[in-house]
Design an enzyme around this catalytic site. Structure first.
Site, short mmCIF file in Angstrom:
data_model
loop_
_atom_site.label_atom_id
_atom_site.label_comp_id
_atom_site.label_asym_id
_atom_site.label_seq_id
_atom_site.Cartn_x
_atom_site.Cartn_y
_atom_site.Cartn_z
N GLU A 79 0.85 -1.17 0.28
CA GLU A 79 0.00 0.11 -0.57
C GLU A 79 0.58 1.27 0.03
OE1 GLU A 79 -1.51 1.75 3.69
OE2 GLU A 79 -1.20 0.17 5.02
N SER A 135 -12.68 2.15 10.42
CA SER A 135 -12.49 2.09 9.09
C SER A 135 -13.14 1.00 7.74
CB SER A 135 -10.93 1.31 8.95
OG SER A 135 -10.43 1.32 7.71
N LYS A 185 -3.52 -1.37 15.95
CA LYS A 185 -2.66 -0.56 16.78
C LYS A 185 -3.34 -0.03 18.25
CE LYS A 185 0.07 2.61 13.58
NZ LYS A 185 0.77 3.26 13.24
N1 PSU Z 1 -2.38 1.62 10.16
C1 PSU Z 1 -1.22 2.08 10.79
N2 PSU Z 1 0.18 2.75 9.97
C2 PSU Z 1 -1.45 3.21 8.87
C3 PSU Z 1 -2.94 2.59 8.56
C4 PSU Z 1 -2.91 1.67 9.53
O1 PSU Z 1 -0.24 1.70 11.14
O2 PSU Z 1 -1.39 3.95 7.87
C5 PSU Z 1 -3.77 3.77 6.95
C6 PSU Z 1 -3.45 2.54 6.66
O3 PSU Z 1 -4.04 3.02 5.24
C7 PSU Z 1 -5.04 2.30 6.80
C8 PSU Z 1 -5.69 3.01 7.23
O4 PSU Z 1 -5.97 1.60 5.29
O5 PSU Z 1 -4.58 4.04 7.52
C9 PSU Z 1 -7.34 3.14 7.80
O6 PSU Z 1 -7.21 4.46 7.71
P1 PSU Z 1 -8.87 4.51 8.14
O7 PSU Z 1 -9.33 4.00 9.55
O8 PSU Z 1 -9.45 6.51 7.83
O9 PSU Z 1 -9.77 3.89 7.09
MN MN Z 2 -12.53 6.64 10.00
#
Ligand code: PSU
Ligand code: MN
Length: 305
Positions: free
Chosen positions: A24, A138, A157
């Site tokens: 990614e 997410s 995390k």
């Molecule tokens: N978790 C991490 N580092 C990251 C992400 C998640 O430890 O960089 C990133 C990934 O690309 C994941 C995104 O898909 O954050 C999720 O963001 P959201 O909660 O806005 O969907």
């Molecule tokens: Mn969100």
């Protein structure tokens, strides 16, 4: 206008049934600081190539979703200020000719569209703490329910609600298997305290699960939860101490909603004197290696069938 492009290197590997692993770009653009992020993006690709696996880093550049970047593309995701793009942003970026770094959801969607079956990342997005009030979950989770790709991650995390994330994955019927562990990992730590129903011992076993899933008509992804090796994990006491301070600081600063996670993560890197970042890089490398093994086992299984 072509809807998306697959690099010639990735296209020929896929056509020959050779192993390919998607990577990614959000982790590069938004998850790691410059200039370490550029070195990390190149290193993840090199780790795959060293194992005979073709890397397919995914991003949207000037309106074109790309599966497999050239050196200039990798430089751009590391150095440009790109929008963070999930699945719902893809048609908008495409129509506007804009660029974006793809999250796990958007990367999985585009890689699967191109026929890539294995994907390595650091951590997945999940259910945020307080989601029962905010609904903040997410798009990674619902996307993996409808996207046939195997994602290797170190869990989510501990700033997220891990128990709720696992419950949602159950509801969404996304298989979660521990890689040589019976516990879901907590990103910087090997263990989250949450038991998994299933554990696998080898990459070959994951390939057999992928094959069975295809035969059984599934369209869901498979999450391979791969804990960081014990000697590389963050000291659990230090982790707990820094996280508690981070939540206190967020409260004190009156940070709310979308701003909470970036605030916490920035705070944690600072307050740990960079230790959390080292652990983040180690777990990502470790996931890339396991994904390489799975893609290789998948390729061998397919070619022997
Ligand atoms: N978790 C991490 N580092 C990251 C992400 C998640 O430890 O960089 C990133 C990934 O690309 C994941 C995104 O898909 O954050 C999720 O963001 P959201 O909660 O806005 O969907
Ligand atoms: Mn969100």
């Amino acid at each position: 206008m072509s809807a998306f492009t697959v690099s010639s290197e990735v296209a020929s590997a896929l056509a020959a049934g050779r192993p390919v692993v998607a990577l990614e770009s959000t982790i590069i653009s938004h998850g790691l600081p410059r200039p370490r992020n550029h070195a990390a993006a190149l290193e993840f690709e090199a780790l795959l190539r060293d194992r005979g696996v073709t890397p397919a880093t995914v991003a949207v550049l000037d309106g074109v979703p790309q599966i497999g970047l050239d050196a200039e593309g990798v430089r751009r995701i590391a150095e440009e200020d790109l929008a963070k793009a999930s699945v719902r942003d893809l048609p908008i970026l495409a129509a506007r000719g804009a660029s974006g770094a793809t999250t796990v959801a958007a990367t999985a969607h585009l890689a699967a569209l191109a026929g890539v079956r294995v994907f390595a990342t650091g951590g997945l997005g999940g259910v945020h703490r307080g989601a029962s009030q905010t609904f903040d979950e997410s798009a990674d989770l619902p996307t993996l329910a409808v996207t046939p790709i195997t994602v290797v991650s170190a869990g989510v995390k501990s700033v997220l609600d891990i128990a709720a994330t696992l419950e949602r994955l159950e509801t969404l019927s996304v298989p979660v298997v521990g890689y040589r562990t019976t516990q879901f990992p907590a990103f910087w730590l090997r263990e989250s305290g949450h038991q998994l129903d299933w554990s696998v011992e080898s990459a070959e076993e994951v390939a057999r699960i992928m094959s069975a899933r295809d035969v059984l008509g599934g369209r869901e992804g498979i999450i391979v939860a791969n804990p960081i090796p014990l000697e590389q994990q963050w000291d659990p006491l230090e982790h707990d101490r820094v996280l508690a301070t981070a939540f206190e600081a967020a409260e004190k600063a009156g940070v709310h909603g979308k701003a909470v996670t970036p605030f916490l993560l920035g705070f944690i890197v600072e307050a740990s004197g960079g230790r959390s970042l080292e652990v983040n890089l180690d777990l990502a490398r470790n996931n890339v290696r396991v994904a390489a093994d799975i893609a290789t086992a998948w390729s061998e299984l397919r070619l022997s069938a």
